[in-house]
Design a protein around this motif. Structure first.
Motif, mmCIF file in Angstrom:
data_model
loop_
_atom_site.group_PDB
_atom_site.id
_atom_site.type_symbol
_atom_site.label_atom_id
_atom_site.label_comp_id
_atom_site.label_asym_id
_atom_site.label_seq_id
_atom_site.Cartn_x
_atom_site.Cartn_y
_atom_site.Cartn_z
ATOM 1 N N ALA A 1 24.060 -11.879 6.503
ATOM 2 C CA ALA A 1 23.387 -12.731 5.529
ATOM 3 C C ALA A 1 24.104 -14.072 5.441
ATOM 4 O O ALA A 1 23.473 -15.117 5.297
ATOM 5 N N GLY A 2 25.439 -14.031 5.546
ATOM 6 C CA GLY A 2 26.188 -15.283 5.534
ATOM 7 C C GLY A 2 25.951 -16.086 6.810
ATOM 8 O O GLY A 2 25.822 -17.305 6.767
ATOM 9 N N LEU B 1 21.578 1.284 -11.435
ATOM 10 C CA LEU B 1 20.939 0.147 -12.108
ATOM 11 C C LEU B 1 21.427 -1.218 -11.609
ATOM 12 O O LEU B 1 20.599 -2.094 -11.354
ATOM 13 N N LEU C 1 35.308 -8.488 -1.402
ATOM 14 C CA LEU C 1 35.462 -7.997 -2.775
ATOM 15 C C LEU C 1 34.747 -6.659 -2.949
ATOM 16 O O LEU C 1 35.319 -5.686 -3.439
ATOM 17 N N PHE C 2 33.488 -6.642 -2.496
ATOM 18 C CA PHE C 2 32.713 -5.414 -2.609
ATOM 19 C C PHE C 2 33.416 -4.253 -1.909
ATOM 20 O O PHE C 2 33.587 -3.177 -2.461
ATOM 21 N N TYR D 1 20.040 -6.225 -9.105
ATOM 22 C CA TYR D 1 20.326 -7.314 -8.161
ATOM 23 C C TYR D 1 19.246 -7.460 -7.129
ATOM 24 O O TYR D 1 18.725 -8.535 -6.879
ATOM 25 N N ILE E 1 15.319 -11.170 -16.007
ATOM 26 C CA ILE E 1 16.386 -12.036 -15.497
ATOM 27 C C ILE E 1 15.814 -13.119 -14.590
ATOM 28 O O ILE E 1 16.219 -14.275 -14.641
ATOM 29 N N ALA E 2 14.828 -12.756 -13.777
ATOM 30 C CA ALA E 2 14.301 -13.726 -12.822
ATOM 31 C C ALA E 2 13.352 -14.721 -13.479
ATOM 32 O O ALA E 2 13.222 -15.841 -13.017
ATOM 33 N N CYS F 1 15.263 -6.010 -21.148
ATOM 34 C CA CYS F 1 16.603 -5.701 -20.647
ATOM 35 C C CYS F 1 17.254 -4.574 -21.439
ATOM 36 O O CYS F 1 18.182 -3.930 -20.948
ATOM 37 N N VAL G 1 24.004 -9.834 -16.649
ATOM 38 C CA VAL G 1 24.267 -9.904 -15.210
ATOM 39 C C VAL G 1 25.737 -9.593 -14.940
ATOM 40 O O VAL G 1 26.069 -8.810 -14.044
ATOM 41 N N ARG H 1 12.670 -13.504 -7.559
ATOM 42 C CA ARG H 1 12.812 -14.968 -7.490
ATOM 43 C C ARG H 1 12.028 -15.530 -6.319
ATOM 44 O O ARG H 1 11.646 -16.687 -6.324
ATOM 45 N N LEU I 1 26.209 -7.718 5.148
ATOM 46 C CA LEU I 1 26.575 -8.775 4.205
ATOM 47 C C LEU I 1 26.995 -10.033 4.969
ATOM 48 O O LEU I 1 26.635 -11.147 4.595
ATOM 49 N N ALA J 1 17.861 -0.884 -19.865
ATOM 50 C CA ALA J 1 18.867 -0.857 -18.804
ATOM 51 C C ALA J 1 20.257 -1.069 -19.398
ATOM 52 O O ALA J 1 21.209 -0.353 -19.063
ATOM 53 N N GLY K 1 23.352 -14.580 -4.350
ATOM 54 C CA GLY K 1 24.556 -14.673 -5.191
ATOM 55 C C GLY K 1 24.253 -14.952 -6.621
ATOM 56 O O GLY K 1 24.043 -16.031 -7.050
ATOM 57 N N VAL L 1 23.272 -12.903 -0.571
ATOM 58 C CA VAL L 1 23.179 -14.328 -0.258
ATOM 59 C C VAL L 1 22.811 -15.133 -1.470
ATOM 60 O O VAL L 1 23.419 -16.149 -1.774
ATOM 61 N N ALA M 1 31.275 -14.694 -8.117
ATOM 62 C CA ALA M 1 30.751 -13.385 -8.493
ATOM 63 C C ALA M 1 29.256 -13.384 -8.245
ATOM 64 O O ALA M 1 28.560 -14.283 -8.684
ATOM 65 N N PRO M 2 28.754 -12.413 -7.501
ATOM 66 C CA PRO M 2 27.321 -12.398 -7.215
ATOM 67 C C PRO M 2 26.548 -12.322 -8.528
ATOM 68 O O PRO M 2 26.944 -11.595 -9.432
ATOM 69 N N GLY M 3 25.489 -13.100 -8.589
ATOM 70 C CA GLY M 3 24.683 -13.080 -9.799
ATOM 71 C C GLY M 3 25.209 -14.014 -10.857
ATOM 72 O O GLY M 3 24.619 -14.149 -11.917
ATOM 73 N N SER M 4 26.351 -14.686 -10.584
ATOM 74 C CA SER M 4 26.887 -15.589 -11.590
ATOM 75 C C SER M 4 25.985 -16.803 -11.730
ATOM 76 O O SER M 4 26.004 -17.495 -12.724
ATOM 77 N N ASP M 5 25.207 -17.043 -10.698
ATOM 78 C CA ASP M 5 24.214 -18.103 -10.756
ATOM 79 C C ASP M 5 23.191 -17.746 -11.820
ATOM 80 O O ASP M 5 22.523 -16.745 -11.710
ATOM 81 N N GLY N 1 20.047 -17.110 -13.445
ATOM 82 C CA GLY N 1 18.764 -16.924 -12.763
ATOM 83 C C GLY N 1 17.782 -18.047 -13.025
ATOM 84 O O GLY N 1 17.354 -18.261 -14.129
ATOM 85 N N ARG N 2 17.490 -18.752 -11.954
ATOM 86 C CA ARG N 2 16.471 -19.779 -12.104
ATOM 87 C C ARG N 2 15.124 -19.177 -11.776
ATOM 88 O O ARG N 2 15.024 -18.114 -11.220
ATOM 89 N N ARG N 3 14.099 -19.921 -12.119
ATOM 90 C CA ARG N 3 12.797 -19.418 -11.696
ATOM 91 C C ARG N 3 12.494 -19.960 -10.342
ATOM 92 O O ARG N 3 12.710 -21.084 -10.069
#
Lengths: 394, 312, 277
Positions: free
Chosen positions: B194-195, C149, B235-236, C154, C94-95, B35, C106, C161, B191, B38, C277, C275, B304-308, B310-312
């Motif tokens: 996708a919803g 970036l 928001l975007f 994202y 991240i993933a 990371c 993030v 994932r 967007l 970046a 998110g 999606v 916030a997108p990405g607030s999740d 990151g799970r595998r």
């Protein structure tokens, strides 16, 4: 072909959690061994340690007499079938099955021959040039099997390979897995949480719970002689009935009435120094409609009356359900079993008893009936330790 | 065979990634290492300039009079905030943002439904919708400009020969909003689509079994389920619309009071070469955007997108 | 499958046509202007009355456009390549990996994505002038990478994932070394996501106007969107409309090609991050 030995194998994670503790299993060459237990019991971890996908914290793993702890998966010469099948989506069926051979730098002619052979065995010849996405669940499962058998490995490891199939297909595949293993004679370790697969597939079954081996033995032996409450409840469907009981002067007072102990049961209980409060276990098939039991047999068992709540007629047999007063049997083993069955949150309705009766039985739903059960087949368990007080190895 | 020994029950709740502690540390190191580049680039090109820009905003710094550079505290902020042009620009930006995002939401929802449900030519509709998204904003802006130019343009011909749309405030603002809406509606629609994909068909079937008509299904079932996606899209787009620049630059050049805050900043900086005032405006825009984002996330509960994590 | 009645088909066709007209009219208008002859360019007709390729001939004869095109292509490609490489590394981490500061990264890239770019123009203008980066390729490439970036991270982490990582284990069991598992199993599966991200990032860089016009001064690094302002026509008083439109059509071609060939991927790429998110 080789035997697999787990010698005091232990898995402890970095955070100190113990996933597998001191597991000793000796798997003979060509044997089909099942690892079974509820989720989180350590069965998959054990399998992954044999595969080399997880490190072994303590103890030794030997395959064919050679220590394997430090070897990479690719150097162990074992094949694995995954629950999700793990087929490579960008390769055709043919390429999927050929992949291990290509990695082993096998020549083209042999690759073609072996893939064709495997495809013939698994009835996949018509699908060799399709991608996994275009296959049905059963076909994908067979491709995964095919990828495992093409390179004739020392052993097969299977991680719940049938759990993604629907019930009917699962039954069919179960027989074909069993037939295939007999045909190839390759040592196989098979992980499942399905006790039917455990009973039908393996030469021997290893029951795991909380990272500890509960009992190892042939399926029928485990069914007849469970070492403890957990094994007794886990093996067999419908499950064994458990009722609280009190031992007094050679008789047993239970919610089904007071029962005289047979010699076998009494001797075993004395030998095990049984406490006063015990849990009585009776398998459903050891009950019968009292009106169908001959007089001599009636004397050897105990009879009681109950109101049939639900009756399921299966054609060849009938299952009658009723509730008994006198509360539920309590033990940590039973709580674990209930959690595994997903019934932990179901409200208590007293103890429900399942009985398997002959098809000739005339009991009717909502009607009282007279039941009989074979008191010599009763098993007694210690509520504190879960141990089977009537256990004998013969 | 061993009997259960209660004392030795190991904890089995952790079935997480099997790693030894050394493995865990190696994983952390690899993660940070991957990371780092970046993060460093983003920090260097945004973090440092922001700090620098705050410092510049406290200076009198005009490149035409470089030797008159001096620390003036908050004087620049006073100058900007008491300036009518700034507030006109701010009002214009806010107006364009609110109106265009509102129109985009309605049109975008319609387009999303079309792309999601159309029975004919779904690929075609999706493909052509991507053209406004992909096209260079300046190119599109020129197309609109020439369309509104008297004599040259087909749209100018449509509204009548005597009206020069781009030379009057309200018509010009409408033209800017039209250009903005045309360009960004497809993105909004994607967007939202996708919803839409997250609304299970069975749910809509169940709603119609329960007696909901098409409009009720839309407002009572689809919209609530899509709410997170809608908020993220809003928001975007709000933050994006607030920095509107390209369209105004080409269409009107900011004349007739159509300049946005971005235009003002650019004018002060590149045309006026006044770094102090330009930086002050930069900082003010940054603060305004931060407030908008804060309101969305805290008040509307936009995830916030990405607030999740990151799970595998 | 539901039966599609003729009535439904007609209704949907009409709706489709409206969408197509909506999306294409400004593009066709530019195309039309670019093909109009100098005499008819002011006639206000949507379809050229007199076809001519003179505007195209003109722009390819002047250095202004050719240099700008080279700048646009070079800067966009380099920025895309670097952003995708850095983004892939970060998105993989991240993933797939667990490390401290992941959430912070993030969050930070989200902040950058929403950042008002004009706020950076003033300080960057000043900083780049003192570092002699003003009006150079790196002077544009750096901010492009920065703002591309978050998009790359994202999109890629959403794609990563989705990859069934169990396949990595399967490959190891099939006898692959970690390198072989990556090259023969993971890389082919990750490639489409990386490719899609590259397209999105390229479109982003190709599109930029604000940085291009603020951080450049000459044809040395001015990209096409910025250069269009400076088209004057052959003589001082000639109307440059036709040439601007011809240049606009030229730089729209790559976008149209991407959209035509990779529609599905672009849609997947744009919506994946939203999606998940």
């Amino acid at each position: 072909m080789a035997e697999i030995v787990l010698d005091k194998v232990t898995k402890r994670y970095a955070d100190g959690a113990l996933a597998v503790s001191d597991v000793n299993i000796e798997i003979a060459d060509g044997e089909f061994v099942i690892l079974v237990g509820p989720s989180g019991c350590g069965k998959s971890t054990t399998l992954n340690m044999i595969a080399g996908l997880e490190d072994i914290t303590g103890g030794e793993l030997r395959i064919g007499g050679v220590r394997m702890n430090e070897k990479a998966p690719k150097d162990r010469d074992i094949a694995m079938v995954f629950q999700s099948y793990a087929l490579y989506p960008h390769m055709t069926v043919r390429e999927n099955m050929a992949f291990p051979l290509r990695l082993a730098k096998v020549d083209n002619a042999t690759v073609t021959r072996k893939v064709e052979e495997a495809a013939a065995i698994l009835d996949l010849k018509a699908h060799l040039d399709r991608k996994p996405a275009n296959l049905s669940g059963g076909q994908r499962q067979r491709v995964a099997m095919g990828r495992a058998i093409v390179r004739s490995p020392k052993a097969f490891l299977m991680d719940e390979p049938l759990s993604n199939l629907d019930a009917k297909l699962r039954g069919q595949m179960r027989t074909s897995v069993s037939r295939l293993q007999k045909q190839l004679g390759t040592t196989t370790v098979y992980v499942t949480h399905d006790q039917t697969e455990a009973m039908t597939l393996g030469d021997r079954v290893v029951v795991l719970r909380g990272g500890l081996v509960q009992q190892i033995g042939a399926p029928q032996f485990l069914y007849d002689h469970p070492a403890n409450l957990f094994v007794a409840g886990f093996i067999g469907a419908p499950a064994m009935n458990f009722l609280p009981a009190t031992l007094e002067n050679g008789s047993l007072s239970t919610p089904l009435g007071t029962v005289a102990l047979t010699d076998r049961v009494r001797r075993a209980a004395e030998a095990a120094d049984a406490p006063r409060e015990v849990i009585m276990g009776v398998r459903p098939e050891h009950f019968e409609d009292a009106s169908l039991v001959d007089a001599a047999a009636l004397d050897r068992g105990a009879s009681f009356d109950a109101q049939v709540e639900v009756l399921e007629s299966m054609g060849a047999e009938k299952f009658a359900y009723f509730s008994v007063e006198g509360g539920e049997a309590h033990a940590s083993d039973l709580a674990d079993l209930a959690a595994d069955a997903g019934s932990a949150g179901v409200p208590d309705t007293g103890s429900q008893v399942v009985t398997r009766l002959s098809a000739a039985s005339a009991v009717a739903e909502g009607q009282p009936a007279k039941f009989w059960f074979d008191t010599d087949k009763v098993q007694l368990f210690d509520p504190a330790s879960g141990a089977n007080l009537t256990y004998s190895a013969d | 065979m061993s009997q259960t020994t209660e004392a030795a029950r190991p904890a089995t709740t952790h079935r997480a990634k099997p790693v030894l502690s050394e493995g865990k540390r190696a994983e952390r190191r690899l993660g940070l290492l991957l990371c780092a580049p970046a993060a460093i680039v983003m920090l260097a090109v945004t973090g440092w300039p922001i700090i620098y820009s705050v410092w510049l905003s406290l200076q009198r710094y005009d490149l035409r009079f470089p030797d008159k550079q001096e620390f003036v505290g908050l004087a620049n902020y006073g100058t900007v905030l008491s300036n009518g042009y700034w507030w006109t620009a701010f009002g214009t930006t806010a107006l364009i943002t609110v109106v265009s995002v509102a129109i985009e939401l309605v049109l975008g929802m319609a387009l999303a439904l079309i792309m999601h449900r159309t029975l004919v030519g779904r690929g075609l509709v999706r493909t052509v919708s991507l053209i406004p998204y992909g096209i260079v904003t300046v190119v599109a802006a020129f197309s609109w400009k020439f369309a509104w130019t008297p004599d040259t343009g087909y749209l100018a011909k449509l509204v009548g020969p005597d009206t020069a749309v781009l030379t009057e405030k309200l018509p010009a603002l409408s033209a800017i909003i039209l250009a903005e809406v045309w360009k960004t509606t497809p993105f909004m629609a994607l967007l939202l689509m996708a919803g839409l994909a997250l609304v299970p068909d069975d749910l809509l079937k169940a709603a119609s079994m329960d007696g909901a008509g098409p409009w009720q299904r839309f407002t009572k079932v689809m919209l609530p389920v899509m709410k997170p996606a809608i908020l993220v899209a809003l928001l975007f787009r709000t933050l994006d619309a607030f920095r509107i620049f390209d369209n105004i630059f080409i269409l009107t050049g900011g004349s007739q009071g159509t300049g946005s805050v971005s235009m003002q900043t650019y004018d002060n900086l590149i045309r006026g070469l006044n770094l102090g005032i330009g930086s002050t405006m930069s900082v003010l825009i940054f603060i305004a955007v931060a407030i908008v984002a804060f309101v969305f996330i805290k008040v509307f509960g936009t995830a916030a997108p990405g607030s999740d994590p990151g799970r595998r | 499958m539901a039966v599609i009645t003729t009535g439904k088909r007609v209704r949907w066709t009409i709706i489709d046509v409206i969408v197509v007209v909506y999306a294409l009219v400004p593009v066709l208008w530019t195309l039309s202007l670019s093909f109009k002859s100098k005499a008819t360019i002011g006639d206000g007709s949507f379809i050229p009355q007199e076809w001519s390729v003179q505007s195209y001939v003109d722009i390819f004869q002047t250095n202004d456009f050719l240099l700008a095109l080279v700048n646009s292509i070079g800067i966009s490609l380099i920025a895309t390549a670097i952003a995708v490489v850095l983004g892939t590394m970060a998105a993989y981490a991240i993933a797939r990996l667990d490390f401290p500061g992941k959430t912070a990264l993030v969050g930070f890239s989200l902040l950058v994505a929403m950042f008002p770019q004009v706020s950076l123009v003033s300080p960057l203008f000043s900083i780049e002038r003192s570092l002699s980066l003003f009006d150079t390729w790196p002077g544009l490439i750096l901010p492009y990478i920065t703002f591309a970036l978050p998009l790359a991270i994202y999109t890629l982490s959403a794609f990563f994932r989705e990859i069934p990582w169990e396949l990595e284990k399967a490959a190891k069991m099939d006898g692959a070394t970690p390198a072989q598992a990556f090259r023969r199993v993971i890389a082919p599966l990750a490639a489409p996501g990386v490719f899609t991200t590259a397209i999105l990032v390229f479109i982003f860089c190709w599109n930029d106007f604000l940085f291009a016009i603020s951080l450049t001064a000459t044809t040395r690094s001015r990209t096409v969107p910025a250069a269009l302002q400076f088209f004057t026509g052959a003589s001082q008083f000639e109307d440059p409309t036709g040439q601007i439109c011809a240049a606009a059509v030229v730089i729209t071609i790559p976008i149209v090609l991407f959209v035509l060939f990779f529609q599905r991927r672009i849609v997947a790429g744009l919506t994946s991050g939203a999606v998940k998110g």
